[in-house]
Design a protein around this motif. Structure first.
Motif, short mmCIF file in Angstrom:
data_model
loop_
_atom_site.label_atom_id
_atom_site.label_comp_id
_atom_site.label_asym_id
_atom_site.label_seq_id
_atom_site.Cartn_x
_atom_site.Cartn_y
_atom_site.Cartn_z
N ASP A 66 0.83 -1.21 0.00
CA ASP A 66 0.00 0.00 0.00
C ASP A 66 0.86 1.27 0.00
N MET A 67 2.06 1.20 0.60
CA MET A 67 2.94 2.36 0.63
C MET A 67 3.57 2.63 -0.72
N ALA A 68 3.64 1.62 -1.58
CA ALA A 68 4.25 1.78 -2.89
C ALA A 68 3.50 2.84 -3.69
N SER A 69 4.15 3.36 -4.70
CA SER A 69 3.55 4.41 -5.52
C SER A 69 2.23 3.94 -6.13
N VAL A 70 1.39 4.90 -6.45
CA VAL A 70 0.08 4.58 -7.02
C VAL A 70 0.22 3.77 -8.30
N ARG A 71 1.27 4.06 -9.05
CA ARG A 71 1.56 3.25 -10.24
C ARG A 71 3.05 3.30 -10.56
N GLY A 72 3.55 2.21 -11.13
CA GLY A 72 4.93 2.17 -11.60
C GLY A 72 5.82 1.18 -10.89
N ASP A 73 5.66 1.01 -9.56
CA ASP A 73 6.49 0.05 -8.82
C ASP A 73 6.14 -1.38 -9.22
N ARG A 74 7.11 -2.29 -9.07
CA ARG A 74 6.87 -3.71 -9.31
C ARG A 74 7.16 -4.47 -8.02
N ILE A 75 6.22 -5.33 -7.61
CA ILE A 75 6.38 -6.08 -6.37
C ILE A 75 6.00 -7.53 -6.60
N GLY A 76 6.87 -8.43 -6.13
CA GLY A 76 6.61 -9.86 -6.20
C GLY A 76 6.68 -10.48 -4.82
N VAL A 77 6.22 -11.72 -4.68
CA VAL A 77 6.18 -12.40 -3.38
C VAL A 77 6.71 -13.82 -3.54
N VAL A 78 7.57 -14.23 -2.61
CA VAL A 78 8.03 -15.62 -2.53
C VAL A 78 7.68 -16.14 -1.14
N ALA A 79 6.94 -17.24 -1.07
CA ALA A 79 6.62 -17.89 0.20
C ALA A 79 7.40 -19.20 0.26
N TYR A 80 8.24 -19.35 1.29
CA TYR A 80 9.15 -20.50 1.31
C TYR A 80 9.12 -21.22 2.66
N THR A 81 9.45 -22.51 2.60
CA THR A 81 9.77 -23.32 3.79
C THR A 81 11.17 -23.86 3.52
N ASP A 82 11.26 -25.17 3.22
CA ASP A 82 12.53 -25.69 2.69
C ASP A 82 12.40 -25.85 1.17
N VAL A 84 10.06 -23.64 -2.28
CA VAL A 84 9.18 -22.53 -2.61
C VAL A 84 7.75 -23.05 -2.62
N MET A 85 6.94 -22.54 -1.70
CA MET A 85 5.55 -23.00 -1.60
C MET A 85 4.68 -22.32 -2.65
N ARG A 86 4.81 -21.00 -2.75
CA ARG A 86 4.08 -20.26 -3.78
C ARG A 86 4.91 -19.04 -4.17
N GLU A 87 4.66 -18.57 -5.37
CA GLU A 87 5.46 -17.45 -5.88
C GLU A 87 4.59 -16.57 -6.76
N LYS A 88 4.73 -15.28 -6.57
CA LYS A 88 4.03 -14.30 -7.40
C LYS A 88 5.10 -13.46 -8.10
N ALA A 89 5.15 -13.58 -9.43
CA ALA A 89 6.14 -12.82 -10.19
C ALA A 89 5.89 -11.33 -9.98
N PRO A 90 6.94 -10.50 -10.04
CA PRO A 90 6.76 -9.05 -9.85
C PRO A 90 5.65 -8.49 -10.72
N LEU A 91 4.68 -7.87 -10.09
CA LEU A 91 3.54 -7.29 -10.79
C LEU A 91 3.72 -5.78 -10.83
N LYS A 92 3.63 -5.21 -12.03
CA LYS A 92 3.75 -3.76 -12.16
C LYS A 92 2.44 -3.12 -11.74
N ILE A 93 2.52 -2.24 -10.76
CA ILE A 93 1.32 -1.65 -10.20
C ILE A 93 0.82 -0.52 -11.10
N GLY A 94 -0.40 -0.67 -11.53
CA GLY A 94 -1.02 0.34 -12.37
C GLY A 94 -2.22 0.98 -11.71
#
Length: 586
Positions: A66-82, A84-94
């Motif tokens: 939510d703190m990221a810019s209204v548009r332009g930043d790219r953010i991805g998520v990696v959830a790991y144990t031993d 990678v459980m799930r992964e979200k490729a960097p999404l460009k925020i528009g």
């Protein structure tokens, strides 16, 4: 082909030639102009059930988004144990919809057994290695709550090797890793987290309570963009609206991010400096809330005192932080020369810039502390000396100490921001040759502005030509290898025989529907597109909504995912009850 290669060489040479005459005019990127490519890598091992009972770590990551810019930043998520459980490729925020998509992904994360820190670091580095958008600054936020807990067959030595290699890659690529240790049970390996952050240029945070995570994530966001967190007076809620004054010090504030941390959701009201209550949300005010925080983002706020009213649950402790995002740069006036002799006095002048124009705000200069940072490139020793802030400029001078090479930059800092100009290199190793009288700073600045304008126009034309050539080359790039295709009907259990699809007949890109000979049943696969990757890899982009898995793990590929030789991916279709298996062979 030879002619095209010659044109590229000529264009590259011209670009270099145009760049050489104007090495002294630099401007550091302002936070409002800077965009980030961030990967949030979070430990989702079962131990987090105890150290983060209320899943505050999830809320903290959502607050970062939510703190990221209204548009332009790219953010991805990696959830790991031993693994990678799930992964979200960097999404460009528009817009708000993209932020909601990222936050929804975080809410769907599930926990698993075991922990391997190396997995979280290695996968996050790989995500950013696959491509950082030009002009964006990369970073990794790594969150964990303890030591490794490896399953049978895994060794600490192997894990350490993978971790060391990933840290070295991050260091080489200029990717800082900010580590957050949630030390609820006292089992945290602080030394390892400290090493990871220090070696990559990040910072380590340690807390024994998950409640501090939103505050830590906001500090990481501010630190990475050279902003400062300004604490506002907190209070204990009494069940009624309570007032907090939010001062906007200048008209150069591009965004004001007000984060409100509380155990329970709060209600808010906001009035501008004229006393008029503002609708929340609106075109100029973005509002986000969750069970752990509320965030108000005011775009281009008017200068003056805003009145924020907060109504919380009685006896809840309310913490409030403010981060100003300034549209500011520091631009040095070109020096009269880049070659000096020891003992020479060098005049330095700089301006604050906003949107390409000099800032006409004496208050900004008055409240800022300016200094010259001089680095001896031979001894690697840096010294800092004060500069004078005038109503519309920053000025000063220094004497060249020795016959060494130097790098200098102007630093401007106040309570809310820190900005630095790009460094300028000078040399005192050779005696300065006789020259005509030095231009005045105004003449020099004007001449370089004219040259920059002409050079900029030529650069735009050349860049357009190069972009067209690059596009042509990309569109006609060939493929190698083949894909082995099998299709299983989930209703009957029937499976087709393997079909070997050679890829050399495609150029630039193809979609899966083409590979399946445009069969109507599989029309949705037209939105699964393959392009040549680095080396002899494939890059797949999935915008079909079909679920893709590799090694039994779901992965996101909206922004692209690299497929290596011998990789096998499974695609579950949405519109028909069938599963397609693809194996890439070279």
């Amino acid at each position: 082909m030879l002619k095209r290669k010659s044109m590229l060489q000529w264009a590259a040479a011209l670009l270099i030639a145009l760049a050489l005459p104007i090495p002294q005019t630099y401007a550091a990127q302002a936070a409002s102009d800077t965009r980030i490519d961030a990967v949030l890598s979070v430990d989702v091992s079962n131990s987090m059930n105890e150290s983060d009972v209320n899943k505050v770590s999830y809320e903290a990551m959502k607050m970062f988004i939510d703190m990221a810019s209204v548009r332009g930043d790219r953010i991805g998520v990696v959830a790991y144990t031993d693994q990678v459980m799930r992964e979200k490729a960097p999404l460009k925020i528009g817009g708000a919809k993209d932020k909601e998509e990222l936050k929804k992904f975080i809410d769907q994360l599930t926990l698993g057994p075991y922990t391997d820190l190396a997995v979280g670091v290695d996968e996050a580095v790989k995500v950013l290695e696959s491509g950082v958008e030009p002009g964006h600054v990369p970073l990794i936020v790594l969150l964990t709550d303890g030591n490794n807990s490896l399953r049978a067959g895994q060794t600490q030595q192997k894990s350490q090797e993978v971790l060391n290699q990933a840290v070295q890659k991050a260091k080489n690529k200029g990717i800082p890793i900010y580590t957050i240790g949630l030390n609820a049970d006292g089992q945290l390996n602080k030394d390892e987290l400290d090493r990871i952050s220090k070696e990559t240029g990040g910072k380590m945070f340690v807390t024994s309570t998950a409640d501090k995570l939103p505050e830590i994530l906001s500090e990481i966001y501010a630190s990475h963009l050279k902003l400062k967190v300004v604490p506002l007076p907190g209070f204990t809620a009494n069940g009624d609206f309570q007032n907090v004054v939010v001062n906007i010090p200048t008209a150069s504030v591009a965004e004001a991010n007000i984060s409100i941390m509380s155990p329970n959701p709060v209600d808010v009201k906001l009035s501008d400096p004229s006393g008029k209550e503002q609708p929340i949300p609106s075109d100029r005010i973005v509002y986000s809330k969750s069970k752990a925080y509320s965030l108000i983002k005011i775009l281009n706020p008017a200068q003056g005192d805003w009145n924020l009213k907060i109504k919380g649950v009685s006896k809840d402790k309310i913490d409030i932080n403010l981060i100003y995002n300034y549209d500011l740069k520091v631009s040095m006036v070109p020096l009269s020369s880049i070659s000096y002799s020891p003992g020479d006095s060098v005049a330095v002048k700089a301006h604050l810039m906003s949107n390409g124009q000099k800032v006409n705000d004496p208050g900004l200069y008055k409240n800022a502390k300016a200094s010259l940072v001089l680095t001896d490139l031979d001894t690697k020793i840096s010294t800092e000396s004060p500069l004078v802030s005038n109503a519309d400029s920053i000025e000063g001078s220094f004497k060249v100490p020795e016959a060494h090479d130097y790098e200098l930059k102007v630093k401007v800092e106040d309570a809310n921001f820190l900005r630095e100009s790009e460094p300028v290199a000078i040399s005192a190793k050779k005696p300065a040759s006789p020259s005509a009288p030095a231009e005045t700073s105004q003449e020099s600045e004007g001449r370089w502005l004219k040259l920059s304008a002409w050079g900029g126009a030529l650069l735009v034309l050349i860049a357009a030509a190069l972009a067209a050539m690059a596009y042509w080359k990309k569109a006609n790039r060939g493929f190698v290898g083949q894909l082995v295709v099998e299709i299983r009907d989930e209703d009957t259990g029937e499976r087709t025989s393997p079909q070997y699809k050679k890829l050399h007949t495609f150029k630039g890109k193809f979609n899966l529907h083409q590979l399946l000979q445009l069969a109507p049943d599989y029309a949705e696969t037209a939105a699964i597109v393959f392009r040549p990757g680095r080396g002899d890899t494939l890059n797949v982009v999935n915008k079909s909504g079909c679920v893709m898995e590799k090694g039994g793990r779901v992965f996101e590929a909206e922004g692209g995912k690299e497929i290596f030789a011998r990789d096998c991916i499974k695609i579950t279709l949405k519109n028909v009850n069938k599963v397609i298996t693809l194996e890439y062979l070279k």
